[in-house]
Scaffold this motif. Structure first.
Motif, mmCIF file in Angstrom:
data_model
loop_
_atom_site.group_PDB
_atom_site.id
_atom_site.type_symbol
_atom_site.label_atom_id
_atom_site.label_comp_id
_atom_site.label_asym_id
_atom_site.label_seq_id
_atom_site.Cartn_x
_atom_site.Cartn_y
_atom_site.Cartn_z
ATOM 1 N N ARG A 192 -37.753 22.049 -4.808
ATOM 2 C CA ARG A 192 -38.753 21.236 -5.506
ATOM 3 C C ARG A 192 -39.213 20.070 -4.634
ATOM 4 N NH1 ARG A 192 -37.613 19.432 -11.614
ATOM 5 N NH2 ARG A 192 -37.641 21.725 -11.751
ATOM 6 N N VAL A 193 -38.276 19.425 -3.926
ATOM 7 C CA VAL A 193 -38.628 18.311 -3.047
ATOM 8 C C VAL A 193 -39.535 18.797 -1.921
ATOM 9 C CG1 VAL A 193 -37.715 16.653 -1.369
ATOM 10 C CG2 VAL A 193 -36.594 16.935 -3.587
ATOM 11 N N LYS A 194 -39.184 19.921 -1.306
ATOM 12 C CA LYS A 194 -39.999 20.453 -0.213
ATOM 13 C C LYS A 194 -41.365 20.909 -0.711
ATOM 14 C CE LYS A 194 -36.959 23.417 1.489
ATOM 15 N NZ LYS A 194 -36.339 24.359 2.455
ATOM 16 N N LEU A 195 -41.411 21.483 -1.901
ATOM 17 C CA LEU A 195 -42.682 21.949 -2.445
ATOM 18 C C LEU A 195 -43.606 20.780 -2.767
ATOM 19 C CD1 LEU A 195 -44.233 24.489 -3.237
ATOM 20 C CD2 LEU A 195 -43.253 24.292 -5.536
ATOM 21 N N LEU A 196 -43.053 19.716 -3.339
ATOM 22 C CA LEU A 196 -43.867 18.537 -3.630
ATOM 23 C C LEU A 196 -44.388 17.911 -2.341
ATOM 24 C CD1 LEU A 196 -45.054 16.454 -5.550
ATOM 25 C CD2 LEU A 196 -42.847 15.262 -5.555
ATOM 26 N N SER A 197 -43.537 17.839 -1.316
ATOM 27 C CA SER A 197 -43.972 17.284 -0.027
ATOM 28 C C SER A 197 -45.099 18.116 0.564
ATOM 29 C CB SER A 197 -42.795 17.227 0.944
ATOM 30 O OG SER A 197 -41.746 16.433 0.439
ATOM 31 N N LEU A 198 -44.964 19.447 0.505
ATOM 32 C CA LEU A 198 -46.009 20.323 1.033
ATOM 33 C C LEU A 198 -47.299 20.192 0.232
ATOM 34 C CD1 LEU A 198 -46.573 22.563 3.148
ATOM 35 C CD2 LEU A 198 -45.914 24.222 1.402
ATOM 36 N N LEU A 199 -47.185 20.054 -1.074
ATOM 37 C CA LEU A 199 -48.367 19.901 -1.922
ATOM 38 C C LEU A 199 -49.119 18.617 -1.586
ATOM 39 C CD1 LEU A 199 -50.164 20.617 -4.344
ATOM 40 C CD2 LEU A 199 -48.494 19.466 -5.812
ATOM 41 N N LEU A 200 -48.400 17.503 -1.500
ATOM 42 C CA LEU A 200 -49.047 16.228 -1.186
ATOM 43 C C LEU A 200 -49.710 16.279 0.189
ATOM 44 C CD1 LEU A 200 -46.359 13.698 -2.510
ATOM 45 C CD2 LEU A 200 -48.487 14.402 -3.619
ATOM 46 N N GLY A 201 -49.007 16.848 1.166
ATOM 47 C CA GLY A 201 -49.592 16.957 2.496
ATOM 48 C C GLY A 201 -50.832 17.833 2.518
ATOM 49 N N SER A 202 -50.813 18.917 1.763
ATOM 50 C CA SER A 202 -51.962 19.825 1.757
ATOM 51 C C SER A 202 -53.183 19.196 1.091
ATOM 52 C CB SER A 202 -51.591 21.127 1.042
ATOM 53 O OG SER A 202 -51.383 20.908 -0.347
ATOM 54 N N LEU A 203 -52.971 18.403 0.053
ATOM 55 C CA LEU A 203 -54.099 17.745 -0.616
ATOM 56 C C LEU A 203 -54.820 16.805 0.342
ATOM 57 C CD1 LEU A 203 -52.475 16.932 -4.086
ATOM 58 C CD2 LEU A 203 -54.216 18.651 -3.615
ATOM 59 N N VAL A 204 -54.044 16.043 1.122
ATOM 60 C CA VAL A 204 -54.656 15.135 2.101
ATOM 61 C C VAL A 204 -55.357 15.923 3.201
ATOM 62 C CG1 VAL A 204 -54.182 13.359 3.832
ATOM 63 C CG2 VAL A 204 -53.025 13.277 1.622
ATOM 64 N N ALA A 205 -54.707 16.989 3.682
ATOM 65 C CA ALA A 205 -55.320 17.812 4.731
ATOM 66 C C ALA A 205 -56.630 18.432 4.245
ATOM 67 C CB ALA A 205 -54.340 18.894 5.177
ATOM 68 N N GLY A 206 -56.663 18.863 2.982
ATOM 69 C CA GLY A 206 -57.891 19.412 2.432
ATOM 70 C C GLY A 206 -59.013 18.385 2.361
ATOM 71 N N LEU A 207 -58.674 17.160 1.974
ATOM 72 C CA LEU A 207 -59.678 16.093 1.967
ATOM 73 C C LEU A 207 -60.206 15.830 3.367
ATOM 74 C CD1 LEU A 207 -58.070 13.482 -0.477
ATOM 75 C CD2 LEU A 207 -60.129 14.824 -0.898
ATOM 76 N N ALA A 208 -59.294 15.785 4.345
ATOM 77 C CA ALA A 208 -59.711 15.545 5.733
ATOM 78 C C ALA A 208 -60.642 16.656 6.217
ATOM 79 C CB ALA A 208 -58.484 15.442 6.635
ATOM 80 N N GLY A 209 -60.321 17.910 5.891
ATOM 81 C CA GLY A 209 -61.185 19.017 6.288
ATOM 82 C C GLY A 209 -62.553 18.943 5.648
ATOM 83 N N GLY A 210 -62.600 18.526 4.379
ATOM 84 C CA GLY A 210 -63.885 18.410 3.702
ATOM 85 C C GLY A 210 -64.788 17.367 4.326
ATOM 86 N N VAL A 211 -64.232 16.192 4.636
ATOM 87 C CA VAL A 211 -65.039 15.141 5.272
ATOM 88 C C VAL A 211 -65.462 15.574 6.675
ATOM 89 C CG1 VAL A 211 -65.062 12.736 6.039
ATOM 90 C CG2 VAL A 211 -63.911 13.344 3.907
ATOM 91 N N TYR A 212 -64.563 16.248 7.375
ATOM 92 C CA TYR A 212 -64.908 16.753 8.712
ATOM 93 C C TYR A 212 -66.113 17.691 8.635
ATOM 94 C CZ TYR A 212 -64.501 19.352 13.087
ATOM 95 O OH TYR A 212 -64.764 19.939 14.299
ATOM 96 N N ALA A 213 -66.127 18.575 7.659
ATOM 97 C CA ALA A 213 -67.239 19.514 7.531
ATOM 98 C C ALA A 213 -68.552 18.780 7.283
ATOM 99 C CB ALA A 213 -66.953 20.499 6.392
ATOM 100 N N MET A 214 -68.527 17.750 6.445
ATOM 101 C CA MET A 214 -69.757 17.018 6.159
ATOM 102 C C MET A 214 -70.202 16.178 7.351
ATOM 103 S SD MET A 214 -69.468 15.925 2.154
ATOM 104 C CE MET A 214 -67.820 15.245 2.246
ATOM 105 N N LYS A 215 -69.277 15.815 8.212
ATOM 106 C CA LYS A 215 -69.642 15.087 9.429
ATOM 107 C C LYS A 215 -70.190 16.034 10.486
ATOM 108 C CE LYS A 215 -69.897 11.867 12.537
ATOM 109 N NZ LYS A 215 -71.045 10.919 12.499
ATOM 110 N N ALA A 216 -69.515 17.196 10.673
ATOM 111 C CA ALA A 216 -69.950 18.156 11.695
ATOM 112 C C ALA A 216 -71.217 18.899 11.293
ATOM 113 C CB ALA A 216 -68.824 19.146 11.975
ATOM 114 N N LEU A 217 -71.469 19.021 9.969
ATOM 115 C CA LEU A 217 -72.647 19.705 9.409
ATOM 116 C C LEU A 217 -72.640 21.217 9.625
ATOM 117 C CD1 LEU A 217 -75.472 17.185 10.381
ATOM 118 C CD2 LEU A 217 -74.090 17.255 8.298
#
Length: 298
Positions: A192-217
């Motif tokens: 459960r601890v590892k899954l929560l850590s992976l979930l939190l990390g993935s949410l941030v990574a997804g946000l970073a990818g989304g902003v990157y896409a809007m910057k790169a166009l």
């Protein structure tokens, strides 16, 4: 904590500083610095449990494609949140299957997960296939929108990292990292601890990818799901200092800034010099820049 606040203060004020002819270039470079540093913090959240994740490039790519596909229909912020949730759901799927694996076995499974997603993006018709996908700019092309969106993503990553660093969750992560059998004896729910850590990390990574896409166009599977993105996410915390908030911040500023400087000065072949510097840093700074600074203070 003061170093983290100072870092955030400098970057929130950067657009208002007298940057002269370098203003446009520095703000563009600042967007990528903020995004890669946020990605590094998201990787470090997972590494605190002792897991070596190579799936952060996949989470980044899912966020990018989520925004590319949804932004024309729902707008900037809903698309960003949807891309982040898509990355989070994929992390739950990956974690539920693989988080009982340890060390290199988990790393190989996470790498295979990234390759599967890249292959799907290459083959599915609605992703644009190998040609790629155009992405509308954030908020209709507002000049500073990508910069402040990138800063917001970093602020979220810093907030999650500080919470994990200063809450009892830190002890559970450290117990998992040191010895999972002992952690179970102490009552820690390891998966459960590892899954929560992976979930939190993935949410941030997804946000970073989304902003990157809007910057790169524009995005394509080779760029969005690049293994280099996952490697960069782990190199920055190792260079700056693992299992901390300030370490990846320092590593991000130095490494991304150094890459930009070398790209300007050396141009072709700059990656050779960049790689040599990384090798020397890993050999002579095993605890990163933060470890060196603490040793000198001590």
């Amino acid at each position: 904590m003061r170093g983290v606040v100072l870092f955030l203060l400098v970057f929130v004020l950067l657009p208002f500083l007298p940057l002269g002819v370098w203003r446009a270039y520095l703000l563009d470079a600042g967007v990528f610095l903020l995004l890669y540093t946020a990605l590094a913090l998201s990787w470090d959240l997972v590494a605190r449990t002792g897991q070596l994740s190579l799936a952060h490039g996949a989470f980044f790519g899912l966020g990018a494609y989520g925004v590319g596909l949804l932004e024309p229909h729902v707008g900037t912020l809903p698309a960003l949140l949807s891309g982040s949730l898509l990355a989070g759901l994929s992390a739950l799927l990956l974690g539920s299957v693989t988080l009982r694996l340890h060390g290199l076995y988990f790393a190989i499974a996470s790498l295979a997960f990234s390759e599967v997603l890249r292959t799907l993006a290459l083959k599915l018709p609605f992703t644009g296939g190998p040609i790629g996908l155009p992405v509308p700019p954030a908020f209709g092309g507002a000049p500073l929108a990508p910069y402040y969106l990138a800063f917001a993503v970093l602020a979220v990553a810093v907030g999650l990292s500080l919470w994990a660093e200063h809450s009892p969750f830190r002890l559970a992560q450290a117990a998992c990292r040191q010895s999972e059998p002992v952690a179970r004896v102490l009552g820690v729910r390891v998966v459960r601890v590892k899954l929560l850590s992976l979930l939190l990390g993935s949410l941030v990574a997804g946000l970073a990818g989304g902003v990157y896409a809007m910057k790169a166009l524009f995005i394509n599977p080779y760029e969005a799901f690049s293994l280099g993105r996952a490697v960069e996410a782990l190199v920055i915390p190792i260079f700056g200092g693992l299992y901390t908030t300030l370490g990846p911040l320092l590593g991000g500023v130095v490494l991304v800034g150094l890459e930009q400087v070398l790209r300007l000065w050396i141009q072709e072949g700059y990656l050779v010099v960049y790689g040599a510097i990384l090798i020397l840093a890993i050999l002579f700074l095993p605890r990163g820049l933060l470890g060196l600074w603490r040793r000198r203070r001590g």
